[in-house]
Enzyme design. Sequence first.
Site, PDB file in Angstrom:
ATOM      1  N   LYS A   1      42.771 -53.603  27.195  1.00 34.85           N
ATOM      2  CA  LYS A   1      42.031 -54.467  28.117  1.00 34.85           C
ATOM      3  C   LYS A   1      42.256 -55.945  27.834  1.00 34.85           C
ATOM      4  CE  LYS A   1      37.783 -52.729  26.196  1.00 34.85           C
ATOM      5  NZ  LYS A   1      37.890 -52.975  24.762  1.00 34.85           N
TER       6      LYS A   1
ATOM      7  N   LYS B   1      45.308 -57.697  13.834  1.00 36.17           N
ATOM      8  CA  LYS B   1      44.557 -58.709  14.605  1.00 36.17           C
ATOM      9  C   LYS B   1      44.716 -60.094  14.000  1.00 36.17           C
ATOM     10  CE  LYS B   1      41.728 -56.128  17.576  1.00 36.17           C
ATOM     11  NZ  LYS B   1      40.537 -55.962  18.371  1.00 36.17           N
TER      12      LYS B   1
ATOM     13  N   LYS C   1      50.198 -49.516  23.619  1.00 40.34           N
ATOM     14  CA  LYS C   1      49.115 -48.905  24.395  1.00 40.34           C
ATOM     15  C   LYS C   1      48.555 -49.862  25.459  1.00 40.34           C
ATOM     16  CE  LYS C   1      44.821 -49.810  21.994  1.00 40.34           C
ATOM     17  NZ  LYS C   1      43.471 -49.396  21.874  1.00 40.34           N
TER      18      LYS C   1
HETATM   19  N1  AQP Z   1      45.469 -47.038  26.060  1.00 39.34           N
HETATM   20  C1  AQP Z   1      44.485 -46.221  25.700  1.00 39.34           C
HETATM   21  N2  AQP Z   1      44.608 -44.895  25.852  1.00 39.34           N
HETATM   22  C2  AQP Z   1      43.602 -44.067  25.488  1.00 39.34           C
HETATM   23  N3  AQP Z   1      42.435 -44.489  24.968  1.00 39.34           N
HETATM   24  C3  AQP Z   1      42.259 -45.813  24.800  1.00 39.34           C
HETATM   25  N4  AQP Z   1      41.228 -46.550  24.315  1.00 39.34           N
HETATM   26  C4  AQP Z   1      41.579 -47.848  24.378  1.00 39.34           C
HETATM   27  N5  AQP Z   1      42.808 -48.002  24.880  1.00 39.34           N
HETATM   28  C5  AQP Z   1      43.268 -46.744  25.155  1.00 39.34           C
HETATM   29  C6  AQP Z   1      39.961 -46.006  23.872  1.00 39.34           C
HETATM   30  O1  AQP Z   1      38.944 -46.768  24.518  1.00 39.34           O
HETATM   31  C7  AQP Z   1      37.888 -47.052  23.612  1.00 39.34           C
HETATM   32  C8  AQP Z   1      37.732 -48.571  23.583  1.00 39.34           C
HETATM   33  O2  AQP Z   1      37.514 -49.056  22.351  1.00 39.34           O
HETATM   34  P1  AQP Z   1      37.378 -50.602  22.015  1.00 39.34           P
HETATM   35  O3  AQP Z   1      36.835 -51.352  23.155  1.00 39.34           O
HETATM   36  O4  AQP Z   1      36.595 -50.667  20.743  1.00 39.34           O
HETATM   37  O5  AQP Z   1      38.790 -51.197  21.727  1.00 39.34           O
HETATM   38  P2  AQP Z   1      40.247 -50.763  21.675  1.00 39.34           P
HETATM   39  O6  AQP Z   1      40.438 -49.359  21.236  1.00 39.34           O
HETATM   40  O7  AQP Z   1      40.977 -51.797  20.881  1.00 39.34           O
HETATM   41  O8  AQP Z   1      40.603 -50.848  23.225  1.00 39.34           O
HETATM   42  P3  AQP Z   1      41.455 -51.900  23.981  1.00 39.34           P
HETATM   43  O9  AQP Z   1      41.292 -51.633  25.430  1.00 39.34           O
HETATM   44  O10 AQP Z   1      42.859 -51.911  23.453  1.00 39.34           O
HETATM   45  O11 AQP Z   1      40.733 -53.254  23.625  1.00 39.34           O
HETATM   46  P4  AQP Z   1      41.293 -54.595  22.987  1.00 39.34           P
HETATM   47  O12 AQP Z   1      42.339 -55.042  23.974  1.00 39.34           O
HETATM   48  O13 AQP Z   1      40.135 -55.503  22.911  1.00 39.34           O
HETATM   49  O14 AQP Z   1      41.865 -54.273  21.634  1.00 39.34           O
HETATM   50  C9  AQP Z   1      38.258 -46.395  22.299  1.00 39.34           C
HETATM   51  O15 AQP Z   1      37.638 -45.120  22.221  1.00 39.34           O
HETATM   52  C10 AQP Z   1      39.756 -46.240  22.384  1.00 39.34           C
HETATM   53  O16 AQP Z   1      40.257 -45.151  21.605  1.00 39.34           O
END
Ligand code: AQP
Length: 334
Positions: free
Chosen positions: A200, A115, A197
């Site tokens: 969001k 990050k 992956k």
């Molecule tokens: N692509 C994915 N496939 C399966 N599971 C996913 N998760 C996220 N992306 C995928 C799961 O969703 C939850 C969200 O956790 P988070 O909001 O703390 O952040 P993250 O994992 O970093 O999700 P994002 O969507 O990728 O957010 P940003 O873009 O802000 O970094 C978790 O349980 C994760 O495993």
Amino acid sequence: MIGDKKILYSGMQATGNLTLGNYLGALKNWITLSDEYECFYGVMDLHSLTVRQNPAEFRKRARMLYTLYVAAGLDPEKNCVYFQSHVSSHAELGWLLNCFTYMGELSRMTQFKDKSAKHADNINAGLFTYPVLMAADILLYQADVVPVGADQMQHLEITRDIATRFNNIYGDVFTIPEAYIGKSGARIMSLQEPTKKMSKSDENVNASIYLLDDPDTIIRKFKRAVTDSDNEIRYSEDKPGIRNLIDIYGATTGKSKEEIEKEFDGKGYGEFKLAVGESVVDILKPLQERMKELEADKSYIDSVIKANDEKAQYFSMKTLRKVQKKLGLTERIR
Ligand code: AQP
């Protein structure tokens, strides 16, 4: 434990609109857990602030995330679904645990390295101490289990280390959480860069399916999904785009990889992409309909937010008071 149930903790950040990855990888599975566990699910809005947010959009998005939890089927009567920022014990315990966490441990966190590379203009202290706040989130509720993806495993380990360190000095204060090993959700990849992956916060809107995308948009995004050009629907390491589409179709229809390969044997990518898109439209339809109803009923969502904030406050406060006492902070005069 609460009653005879183990406690489970999880949450998502309000950093963007929820994607199909968030749904298939996490949210869909959460819904099935409340019979077995006492579940706490946070809208992790304090965590989201390590990246600069537009206040008006952020406020809307966090509420939308909360409403989506409910629309997706998380029953707010059975699960404690709440906003992290409404429960001040998170920030308070976060500070106290900062004093039990070493710079060296935090420097080893790969997410911090990733990050800070991505937000080189804003490497703030919050980004560095993020795992400590996450430890506070989990430990406040004496969680027994935490469903974590592989990318969060390091954070769970540091949570266990901090809790063990604290317990070794002050006695049995925190439950040491374990990773939840259940039916793991599929890891969904970007539709535009299938080795990355689906996220969001991805700036390319065509890379992700958002839970509130309309059917035409969903189909269009699948039609444009990046694949190889050999036109063979086969699950293989060297075909990340097709592999991702097979994973998605498997998750939405319950079919195995072999069944999917057989179903589309001799058929082209166009037909397959359309089938995947339609299966996603189908599983998102009930969630989207429920979302509309909930958005029209502001007072219902307000009332569940209030009740659940209070529940989270009650449980977290019990732990915080115990920690404060153990540390020798002066007791309050009542
Ligand atoms: N692509 C994915 N496939 C399966 N599971 C996913 N998760 C996220 N992306 C995928 C799961 O969703 C939850 C969200 O956790 P988070 O909001 O703390 O952040 P993250 O994992 O970093 O999700 P994002 O969507 O990728 O957010 P940003 O873009 O802000 O970094 C978790 O349980 C994760 O495993």
